[in-house]
Design a protein around this motif. Structure first.
Motif, PDB file in Angstrom:
ATOM      1  N   ILE A 160      -5.189   8.017  -4.127  1.00 39.57           N
ATOM      2  CA  ILE A 160      -3.363   7.195  -4.283  1.00 39.57           C
ATOM      3  C   ILE A 160      -2.358   8.767  -4.280  1.00 39.57           C
ATOM      4  O   ILE A 160      -3.130   9.633  -4.612  1.00 39.57           O
ATOM      5  CB  ILE A 160      -2.198   6.771  -5.410  1.00 39.57           C
ATOM      6  CG1 ILE A 160      -3.141   5.422  -6.083  1.00 39.57           C
ATOM      7  CG2 ILE A 160      -1.361   6.372  -5.607  1.00 39.57           C
ATOM      8  CD1 ILE A 160      -2.781   4.546  -7.354  1.00 39.57           C
ATOM      9  N   LEU A 161      -2.087   8.910  -2.999  1.00 37.62           N
ATOM     10  CA  LEU A 161      -0.804   9.862  -2.134  1.00 37.62           C
ATOM     11  C   LEU A 161      -0.247   9.896  -3.273  1.00 37.62           C
ATOM     12  O   LEU A 161       0.609   8.882  -3.550  1.00 37.62           O
ATOM     13  CB  LEU A 161      -1.437  10.249  -1.658  1.00 37.62           C
ATOM     14  CG  LEU A 161      -2.654  11.221  -0.567  1.00 37.62           C
ATOM     15  CD1 LEU A 161      -2.258  10.988   1.073  1.00 37.62           C
ATOM     16  CD2 LEU A 161      -2.565  12.522  -1.293  1.00 37.62           C
ATOM     17  N   LEU A 162       0.436  11.279  -4.379  1.00 36.56           N
ATOM     18  CA  LEU A 162       1.797  11.078  -4.672  1.00 36.56           C
ATOM     19  C   LEU A 162       2.744  11.713  -4.517  1.00 36.56           C
ATOM     20  O   LEU A 162       1.935  13.037  -4.540  1.00 36.56           O
ATOM     21  CB  LEU A 162       2.128  10.458  -5.792  1.00 36.56           C
ATOM     22  CG  LEU A 162       1.570  11.635  -7.179  1.00 36.56           C
ATOM     23  CD1 LEU A 162       1.664  12.202  -7.881  1.00 36.56           C
ATOM     24  CD2 LEU A 162       0.326  10.120  -8.313  1.00 36.56           C
ATOM     25  N   TRP A 215       6.706   8.525  -4.791  1.00 38.74           N
ATOM     26  CA  TRP A 215       6.987   7.893  -3.440  1.00 38.74           C
ATOM     27  C   TRP A 215       5.470   8.063  -3.712  1.00 38.74           C
ATOM     28  O   TRP A 215       4.654   9.004  -4.153  1.00 38.74           O
ATOM     29  CB  TRP A 215       6.901   9.324  -2.857  1.00 38.74           C
ATOM     30  CG  TRP A 215       6.266   9.063  -1.247  1.00 38.74           C
ATOM     31  CD1 TRP A 215       8.173   8.284  -0.216  1.00 38.74           C
ATOM     32  CD2 TRP A 215       5.828   9.437  -1.223  1.00 38.74           C
ATOM     33  NE1 TRP A 215       7.497   8.470   0.782  1.00 38.74           N
ATOM     34  CE2 TRP A 215       6.104   9.135   0.260  1.00 38.74           C
ATOM     35  CE3 TRP A 215       4.436   9.768  -1.191  1.00 38.74           C
ATOM     36  CZ2 TRP A 215       4.507   9.074   1.824  1.00 38.74           C
ATOM     37  CZ3 TRP A 215       3.099  10.153   0.181  1.00 38.74           C
ATOM     38  CH2 TRP A 215       3.616   9.365   1.345  1.00 38.74           C
ATOM     39  N   TRP A 216       4.296   7.131  -3.092  1.00 37.77           N
ATOM     40  CA  TRP A 216       3.079   7.337  -3.793  1.00 37.77           C
ATOM     41  C   TRP A 216       2.021   6.400  -2.365  1.00 37.77           C
ATOM     42  O   TRP A 216       3.453   5.238  -1.675  1.00 37.77           O
ATOM     43  CB  TRP A 216       2.780   6.611  -4.731  1.00 37.77           C
ATOM     44  CG  TRP A 216       3.089   4.976  -4.837  1.00 37.77           C
ATOM     45  CD1 TRP A 216       4.259   4.522  -5.560  1.00 37.77           C
ATOM     46  CD2 TRP A 216       2.183   3.238  -4.115  1.00 37.77           C
ATOM     47  NE1 TRP A 216       4.647   3.267  -5.177  1.00 37.77           N
ATOM     48  CE2 TRP A 216       3.378   2.761  -5.034  1.00 37.77           C
ATOM     49  CE3 TRP A 216       1.284   2.851  -3.759  1.00 37.77           C
ATOM     50  CZ2 TRP A 216       3.649   1.641  -4.297  1.00 37.77           C
ATOM     51  CZ3 TRP A 216       1.318   1.863  -3.482  1.00 37.77           C
ATOM     52  CH2 TRP A 216       2.140   0.562  -3.850  1.00 37.77           C
ATOM     53  N   VAL A 217       0.968   6.428  -1.727  1.00 44.21           N
ATOM     54  CA  VAL A 217       0.947   5.856  -0.870  1.00 44.21           C
ATOM     55  C   VAL A 217      -1.534   5.870  -1.741  1.00 44.21           C
ATOM     56  O   VAL A 217      -1.799   6.186  -1.590  1.00 44.21           O
ATOM     57  CB  VAL A 217       1.287   6.146   0.734  1.00 44.21           C
ATOM     58  CG1 VAL A 217       0.204   7.888   0.607  1.00 44.21           C
ATOM     59  CG2 VAL A 217      -0.063   5.422   1.680  1.00 44.21           C
ATOM     60  N   PHE A 244       7.409  17.631  -6.903  1.00 40.89           N
ATOM     61  CA  PHE A 244       5.552  18.048  -7.111  1.00 40.89           C
ATOM     62  C   PHE A 244       5.362  17.114  -6.412  1.00 40.89           C
ATOM     63  O   PHE A 244       5.075  16.062  -5.690  1.00 40.89           O
ATOM     64  CB  PHE A 244       5.318  17.441  -8.563  1.00 40.89           C
ATOM     65  CG  PHE A 244       6.703  18.518 -10.077  1.00 40.89           C
ATOM     66  CD1 PHE A 244       5.319  19.592 -10.148  1.00 40.89           C
ATOM     67  CD2 PHE A 244       7.530  18.146 -10.197  1.00 40.89           C
ATOM     68  CE1 PHE A 244       6.102  20.712 -11.271  1.00 40.89           C
ATOM     69  CE2 PHE A 244       7.764  19.041 -10.850  1.00 40.89           C
ATOM     70  CZ  PHE A 244       7.981  20.470 -11.447  1.00 40.89           C
ATOM     71  N   ALA A 245       3.542  17.685  -6.364  1.00 45.53           N
ATOM     72  CA  ALA A 245       2.985  16.148  -5.239  1.00 45.53           C
ATOM     73  C   ALA A 245       1.313  16.669  -6.128  1.00 45.53           C
ATOM     74  O   ALA A 245       1.529  17.447  -6.804  1.00 45.53           O
ATOM     75  CB  ALA A 245       3.057  16.893  -3.978  1.00 45.53           C
ATOM     76  N   GLY A 246       0.876  15.469  -6.001  1.00 49.25           N
ATOM     77  CA  GLY A 246      -0.403  15.037  -5.938  1.00 49.25           C
ATOM     78  C   GLY A 246      -1.318  14.038  -5.608  1.00 49.25           C
ATOM     79  O   GLY A 246      -1.361  13.478  -4.893  1.00 49.25           O
ATOM     80  N   ASN A 248       0.370  -1.361   0.279  1.00 47.75           N
ATOM     81  CA  ASN A 248       0.258   0.239  -0.508  1.00 47.75           C
ATOM     82  C   ASN A 248       0.824   1.497   0.021  1.00 47.75           C
ATOM     83  O   ASN A 248      -0.082   2.284   0.081  1.00 47.75           O
ATOM     84  CB  ASN A 248      -0.976  -0.066   0.697  1.00 47.75           C
ATOM     85  CG  ASN A 248      -0.192   0.332   2.494  1.00 47.75           C
ATOM     86  OD1 ASN A 248       0.685   0.287   2.486  1.00 47.75           O
ATOM     87  ND2 ASN A 248      -0.976   0.017   3.642  1.00 47.75           N
ATOM     88  N   ALA A 249       2.403   1.446  -0.006  1.00 43.48           N
ATOM     89  CA  ALA A 249       2.370   2.687  -0.256  1.00 43.48           C
ATOM     90  C   ALA A 249       4.082   1.793  -1.105  1.00 43.48           C
ATOM     91  O   ALA A 249       4.310   0.918  -0.775  1.00 43.48           O
ATOM     92  CB  ALA A 249       3.181   2.761   1.443  1.00 43.48           C
ATOM     93  N   SER A 250       5.345   2.413  -1.576  1.00 42.10           N
ATOM     94  CA  SER A 250       6.064   2.673  -2.273  1.00 42.10           C
ATOM     95  C   SER A 250       7.860   2.639  -0.754  1.00 42.10           C
ATOM     96  O   SER A 250       8.362   1.930  -1.273  1.00 42.10           O
ATOM     97  CB  SER A 250       6.679   4.028  -3.081  1.00 42.10           C
ATOM     98  OG  SER A 250       6.626   5.732  -2.104  1.00 42.10           O
TER      99      SER A 250
END
Ligand SMILES: Nc1nc2c(c(=O)[nH]1)N[C@H]1C(S)=C(S)[C@@H](COP(=O)(O)OP(=O)(O)OC[C@H]3O[C@@H](n4cnc5c(=O)[nH]c(N)nc54)[C@H](O)[C@@H]3O)O[C@H]1N2
Ligand SMILES: Nc1nc2c(c(=O)[nH]1)N[C@H]1C(S)=C(S)[C@@H](COP(=O)(O)OP(=O)(O)OC[C@H]3O[C@@H](n4cnc5c(=O)[nH]c(N)nc54)[C@H](O)[C@@H]3O)O[C@H]1N2
Ligand code: SF4
Ligand SMILES: [Mo]
Length: 900
Positions: free
Chosen positions: A744-746, A732-734, A715-717, A678-680
Motif C-alpha cells: 500500500i502506497l500512502l 491517501w492510499w493505493v 508525509f508519504a510512505g 483498491n484506492a482511497s
C-alpha cells in the motif's frame, strides 16, 4: 486441438483480455496454477503475448475468489448458501417483480467478457421468455458507436476487414487508439510492417501516447474534432480526384449530400486547423498520404467511439473509405478495434438493448423470425433501455430488479456515484461474479452467484477480425463455481422455461446459436455460421479458430466484406453519412476550464479484478495519476509527483500528478483502473459526465469539463503486509499486488508519532519486532517478522523524500531472512543479494528502471536492441519498447547536458 501430445498436457485457449484475441497455451501444474505461453498456431498472434497475457499465470490464485453462492441476510451481511436456495431466490424474486410490475421492471446488465454461449442464453431468456429488451451490456460503453456507424453505412454491424490487411497496407491510420498499450500484439504487427515493409503510421490522438511516439505523423487533435478532420479529408479526396467514381456510382448513395455537408464543416485547411488544433502543414501531409496511398487501413478505437459524436466520427471515417472504394480488399478498409475478448461475440448474439440475436433488429419480420425459432412465448417487440438510461430508469424506480454479469458498473459507468445510488434502490440486485469483493458487490448485492473464471470456463469468443476461437477450461471448477450459462439456464428452468433452456454443455448452446444465424438467412444477414449448426461435441472440443461468415457448405478461409458492394441495406448500397457539427456540450467554462480525458495503462485491465493480482503487472504504474501539461502545471502550482484534486460537476478524486508535455494544454488524462476497493480516492467513473451519443447511446468518456487544484501531504510512505489492512481515515492510499503479500502506497498529513501509535495499535497482540524513529528527519520505519520472514512493515517519511519501496518489496518476496537482511531493511538500504532494480519497465522479464539506466550509463546499451541484448527488456511482447526509447533519449539527453 484440445490437448497437445506434450507432457504435461497443454490446453489451447484464448486470452481473457483484449479484442486482439490471442491464442494461449496453458499447461496446468496440477496445483491450481499453470504455465502460460503464446500459441504459435493461432492466426491472431502467432505465438506472441503482451505483458498482460504473459502474466496470466500470476492471476490464477483463489484468494479473492467468490467460491459459493451467497445471499444477503436481514442484518445486511452476506452469508453462504447452497445453489438451490440461491437460484430459488433469484427466480422467486424475478417472478414476483414481473408479476407485480410487468417484465420491463427487470433488467440484465451483461459484458463483453462473457462467452458467446452465456451471452446467447441471457438474451434469449430476457428477450424471448421474460419479454423485455432491458438487456444491455458494457459494450454500450465500448463499441456501440461503431455498431451504429456500421449499421448506418452498411445496413449491418459488419467489420469489413481482417488483421492480414495490416500486412498489405502501406498506410495505417490509428484514430483514438493507444494500440501500443491496449492492443499490443496487433501493434507489434503494425510495427513489423513499418520496419520491414516501410508501411507508414499516422496516429490521431489528443495525447502523445506511446503509440503516437512511434508514428511517422502524429496529429494532436483537439478533443472531439475527428469528424471535422475526416470531413476535410473527404473534401480533399474529391478536390484531388482521388475518389473512385465507379465504386460510388455502383455501390453507394448520398455521396453528394455528404460531401456538401463535409465542405461546410471543413471549408478549408485553415479552418480545419483552427477547429482541430492541428498544424495546417500536418493536415495537408495526412491528406496527401491518404490520397496517395491506395492500400490504407484506418483503425479506430475509444477516442472515436466514446464520444458524444462517436457515431458521426465512425461514419466520417467510413465515408473516406467508401469514396475511394478502399474497403473489403486486401490491405484496405476501416477497422474498428474491439476492446473486450468477446465484444464482437456479444454483438453476434444481440447483447445490446437495441438488437435481437444473430444481427437482427426489432423490425416486425425479425421479431417474428426469432420468435418462431425460439418458440418464444413473450418476445420483446421494442428496444430496451441502453446502459446509461437503464440506470436512470433504476433511479426513477421503474426497474426494480437487475442481474449484473461480468461487469463492474459501480466503477465503469459514467457518473458512477449516481449509479451506486441506483444500485442501492434496487429491490433485487443479483451479481454473477468471479470475485468476492468489487465495488458493485459492495454497493449492496442481494444475491451473489459464483461464476467460473477464465481457465475454468469453456465456450467461444470472437475477436476484432470476426474470428471465433475457443476458450477452454484447463483448471477444475473451484469451490461451487459454475459456468455463467449454467447459472442462467437454472434460473430459466425455475421460471418455467425448462424445455427451451435444457442445455447440458456449451456446445449445445453454440449449435443453437449457429443454427439461428443461418435461419431464413440466405445471404440477407452478414452473420451466418450455419456451417457449425450441426457440429458434434467432439468437434466443438477440437474446433480451430475461424472467421465468419461460414454459411453451411462454405469452405473455411479469410473473409472480407464489400469489395464489390453487396451491402446489407434494402437496395444493397452503402450510405454516405453527413456528419453533424460536433456538439460542444463539453466546452470548458470558467469553473471547469480543463477537459478530462480517460483511458487505460499498459499493464492493467479495467477495474483490476484480475490484473491487480499480478505483482509483475502492478509495478509498472502502481498509482492512480493525472497527466498535466507543464504550462498548466505551472499555472496551477502543480508539481510532478505531487498530488492534485481533479473535480467535475459529478465528483472528485485525489491523484498523483504526472507533468508531461505529451499531454495537450487544457486537457487532463486519468486512467480508469482504480476505485473504492483498491484506492482511497481514484474512481474516475465518478467524475465522468453521463452525456451520450444521440444515436448509439455510448457515453462520452473522453471529455468532461474539469478543474484541478494542488493537494499537499506532509508525509508519504508505504506498507507491505502479508494480510489485508485498513489504513486510518484521511490517509491517501493505493493498493498494489506484491510478491508474498500486498503493498500500500500512502500519503498523509499525520506525523510520525501518529504512525508509531497506529503501528502499535494494529499489532496489539503481536509485537513490533523492530522499529526506527528519527524525529528530526521525520522518519519512522517499523517491521514485524514472523518465523524469520517479514510479516509487515511500515515506512513513513517527509513527502519530499518519498521512501522507495523496491528494496523492501524484495525482502517481502524473499521468505526467510538473515539477521543482516533484517537490519538492512530498516536502514532503508537494499539487503545483500536483494538488489533494488527500481520500478519495473519491462513487465515480461521484470526489468527495472535502475538497471536500464545503469546499462545506458555504462555505454552497454545505446538503443532498444542493445537494451534487449543486455537485459532482455523489450524482447518478449515489445510493448515497453516505446518507453525504452523514451528512457534512452532522456538519459542520453541528461548525459549530454552534464557533459557540456
Ligand atoms: N492495457 C489494457 N488494454 C486494454 C484494456 C485495458 O483495460 N487495459 N481494455 C480493452 C478495452 S475493453 C478497450 S475498449 C480497448 C480500448 O483501447 P483504446 O481505445 O486504444 O484505449 P483508451 O485508452 O481508452 O483510449 C484511446 C485513446 O483515445 C484518445 N482520445 C481521447 N479523446 C479523443 C478524441 O477526441 N479523438 C481522438 N482521435 N482520440 C481521443 C485518448 O487520449 C487515448 O489515448 O482496450 C482494450 N485493451
Ligand atoms: N471513464 C471511462 N469509463 C469507461 C471507459 C473509459 O475509457 N473511460 N471504458 C469503458 C469500456 S470500453 C469498458 S469495456 C468498460 C469495462 O468496465 P467493466 O466491465 O466494469 O470492468 P471489468 O473490471 O472488466 O469488470 C468485469 C467484472 O466481471 C468479473 N468477471 C470477469 N470474468 C467473468 C466471467 O466470466 N463471469 C462473471 N460472472 N464475471 C466475470 C470481474 O471479476 C469483474 O468484476 O469500462 C467502460 N468505462
Ligand atoms: S494483445 Fe495481450 S491482452 Fe490482448 S489478447 Fe493478446 S495477449 Fe491478451
Ligand atoms: Mo471496452
Amino acid at each position: 486441438m484440445n490437448a497437445l501430445s506434450n507432457d504435461p498436457p497443454v490446453v489451447r485457449t484464448t486470452c481473457p483480455y483484449c479484442g486482439v484475441g490471442c491464442g494461449v497455451l496453458a499447461s496446468p501444474d496440477g496445483q491450481g496454477g499453470a504455465m502460460i505461453s503464446g500459441d504459435p498456431d493461432h492466426p491472431s498472434n502467432f505465438g506472441r503475448l503482451c505483458s498482460k497475457g504473459s502474466a496470466l499465470d500470476e492471476t490464477l490464485g483463489l484468494d479473492k475468489r467468490l467460491l459459493y453462492p451467497m445471499v444477503r441476510q436481514p442484518n445486511g451481511k452476506m452469508a453462504r448458501t447452497d445453489w438451490s436456495t440461491a437460484l430459488d431466490k433469484v427466480s422467486d424474486g424475478l417472478r414476483t417483480i414481473i408479476a407485480r410490475e410487468g417484465p420491463d421492471a427487470v433488467a440484465f446488465y451483461l459484458s463483453g467478457q462473457l462467452l458467446t454461449e452465456d451471452y446467447y442464453i441471457a438474451n434469449k431468456l430476457m428477450k424471448g421468455f421474460i419479454g423485455t429488451a432491458n438487456v444491455d451490456t458494457n459494450s454500450r460503453l465500448c463499441m456501440s458507436s461503431s455498431v451504429a456507424g456500421h449499421k448506418r453505412a452498411f445496413g449491418a454491424d459488419t467489420v469489413p476487414g481482417v488483421y492480414a490487411d495490416l500486412d498489405q497496407a502501406d498506410l495505417i491510420v490509428l484514430v483514438g487508439s493507444n494500440a501500443a498499450w491496449c492492443h499490443p500484439v496487433l501493434f507489434q504487427r503494425i510495427m513489423a510492417n513499418k520496419r520491414e515493409r516501410g508501411a507508414k503510421l499516422v496516429v490521431i490522438d489528443p495525447r502523445r501516447t506511446m503509440t503516437a511516439q512511434e508514428a511517422d505523423l502524429f496529429l494532436p487533435i483537439a478533443p472531439g474534432m475527428d469528424s471535422v478532420l475526416f470531413a476535410g479529408l473527404l473534401a480533399y479526396l474529391a478536390d484531388t480526384h482521388t475518389i473512385d467514381f465507379g465504386y460510388i456510382a455502383a455501390h453507394t448513395v448520398d455521396f453528394e449530400a455528404a460531401l456538401e455537408r463535409c465542405r461546410s464543416l471543413a471549408p478549408d485547411i485553415a479552418q480545419i486547423s483552427k477547429t482541430t488544433g492541428i498544424d495546417a502543414a500536418d493536415i495537408i501531409r495526412f491528406y496527401e498520404l491518404f490520397a496517395g496511398t491506395p492500400n490504407a487501413v484506418t483503425c479506430y478505437s475509444q477516442g472515436v467511439n466514446q464520444s458524444a459524436q462517436g457515431t458521426d466520427k465512425v461514419n466520417a471515417i467510413i465515408n473516406c473509405h467508401l469514396a475511394t472504394g478502399r474497403i473489403g480488399k486486401a490491405g484496405m478498409g476501416p477497422f474498428s478495434l474491439t476492446g473486450q475478448p468477446n465484444a464482437m461475440g456479444g454483438r453476434e448474439v444481440g447483447g445490446l438493448a437495441n438488437q435481437l440475436a444473430a444481427h437482427m433488429g426489432f423490425s416486425p419480420l425479425d421479431v417474428d423470425r426469432v420468435r418462431r425459432f425460439w418458440n418464444a412465448p413473450r418476445m420483446a417487440e421494442r428496444e430496451g433501455h441502453k446502459a446509461v438510461q437503464m440506470f436512470d430508469a433504476i433511479n426513477r424506480g421503474e426497474i426494480k430488479a437487475l442481474w449484473v454479469m461480468a461487469t463492474n458498473p459501480a466503477v465503469s459507468l459514467p457518473n458512477a456515484g449516481l449509479v451506486r445510488d441506483a444500485l442501492r434502490k434496487l429491490e433485487l440486485l443479483i451479481v454473477s461474479e468471479n470475485v468476492l469483493v468489487n465495488d458493485t458487490v459492495m454497493t449492496g448485492a442481494h444475491i451473489l452467484l459464483p461464476a467460473a473464471a477464465w481457465g475454468e470456463k469453456s465456450g467461444t469468443v470472437t475477436n476484432s477480425e470476426r474470428r471465433i476461437s475457443r476458450q477452454r477450461a484447463f483448471l477444475p471448477l473451484p469451490g461451487e463455481a459454475k459456468p455463467d450459462w449454467w447459472i442462467i439456464a437454472q434460473a430459466a428452468k425455475r421460471l418455467g422455461y425448462g424445455k427451451a433452456f435444457n442445455y447440458e454443455t456449451a456446445a449445445d448452446i453454440f449449435r443453437e446459436h449457429a443454427a439461428l444465424s443461418a435461419y431464413e438467412n440466405d445471404g440477407s444477414r452478414d452473420f451466418d455460421i450455419g456451417a457449425y449448426a450441426d457440429i458434434d461435441s467432439a468437434d466443438f472440443d477440437t474446433m480451430t479458430p475461424f472467421q465468419w461468415p461460414r454459411a453451411a457448405g462454405r469452405a473455411p478461409g479469410e473473409t472480407r466484406f464489400f469489395a464489390s458492394g453487396d451491402f446489407f441495406t434494402a437496395d444493397g448500397k452503402a450510405r454516405f453519412v453527413a456528419p453533424e457539427t460536433p456538439a460542444l456540450h463539453f466546452a470548458a467554462d470558467a469553473e471547469f476550464s480543463f477537459t478530462l480525458n480517460t483511458g487505460r495503462v499498459r499493464d492493467q485491465w479495467h477495474t483490476m479484478t484480475r490484473t491487480g493480482l499480478s505483482p509483475r503487472l502492478a509495478s509498472h504504474l502502481p498509482e492512480p495519476f493525472v497527466e498535466v501539461h507543464p504550462d498548466d502545471a505551472r499555472e496551477h502550482h502543480l508539481v510532478d509527483h505531487g498530488f492534485a484534486r481533479v473535480t467535475t460537476r459529478y465528483g472528485s478524486c485525489v491523484l498523483k500528478v504526472h507533468v508531461t508535455d505529451n499531454q495537450r494544454r487544457g486537457s487532463l488524462f486519468a486512467p480508469i483502473h482504480w476505485h473504492g476497493t483498491n484506492a482511497s480516492s481514484a474512481c474516475i467513473g465518478e467524475l465522468v459526465n453521463p452525456a451520450t451519443d444521440p444515436l448509439s447511446g455510448q457515453p462520452e468518456s473522453k471529455a468532461t469539463p474539469a478543474s484541478i487544484q494542488r493537494v499537499d501531504y506532509r508525509f508519504a510512505g508505504f506498507v507491505l503486509s502479508r494480510r489485508d489492512l485498513t489504513l486510518p481515515e484521511g490517509t491517501w492510499w493505493v493498493k498494489a499486488a506484491a510478491d508474498g503479500g500486498e503493498g500500500i502506497l500512502l500519503a498523509s498529513n499525520e506525523g510520525i508519532r501518529f504512525w508509531e501509535e497506529w503501528m502499535h495499535s494494529i499489532t496489539s497482540d503481536a509485537t513490533v519486532s523492530s522499529d526506527f524513529l528519527d524525529e528530526p528527519r521525520g522518519i519512522y520505519r517499523a517491521a514485524i517478522f514472523k518465523d524469520g520472514k517479514l510479516d509487515f512493515c511500515l515506512f513513513v517519511g517527509p513527502a519530499s523524500q518519498r521512501p522507495e519501496w523496491n528494496a523492501a518489496k524484495a525482502v517481502l518476496a524473499a521468505g526467510t531472512l538473515e539477521e543482516q537482511q533484517r537490519r538492512a531493511l530498516l536502514s532503508g538500504q537494499s539487503a545483500d543479494g536483494m538488489a533494488d532494480h527500481g520500478p519495473i519497465v519491462c513487465a515480461c522479464f521484470g526489468v527495472g528502471l535502475k538497471l536500464i539506466r545503469n546499462a545506458i550509463a555504462t555505454g552497454e546499451a545505446t538503443d532498444v536492441a542493445s537494451v534487449g541484448k543486455a537485459l532482455r527488456a523489450g524482447t518478449n511482447c515489445g510493448s515497453c519498447q516505446p518507453e525504452l526509447k523514451r528512457i534512452i533519449a532522456h538519459e542520453q539527453h541528461e548525459r549530454a547536458a552534464h557533459a557540456v
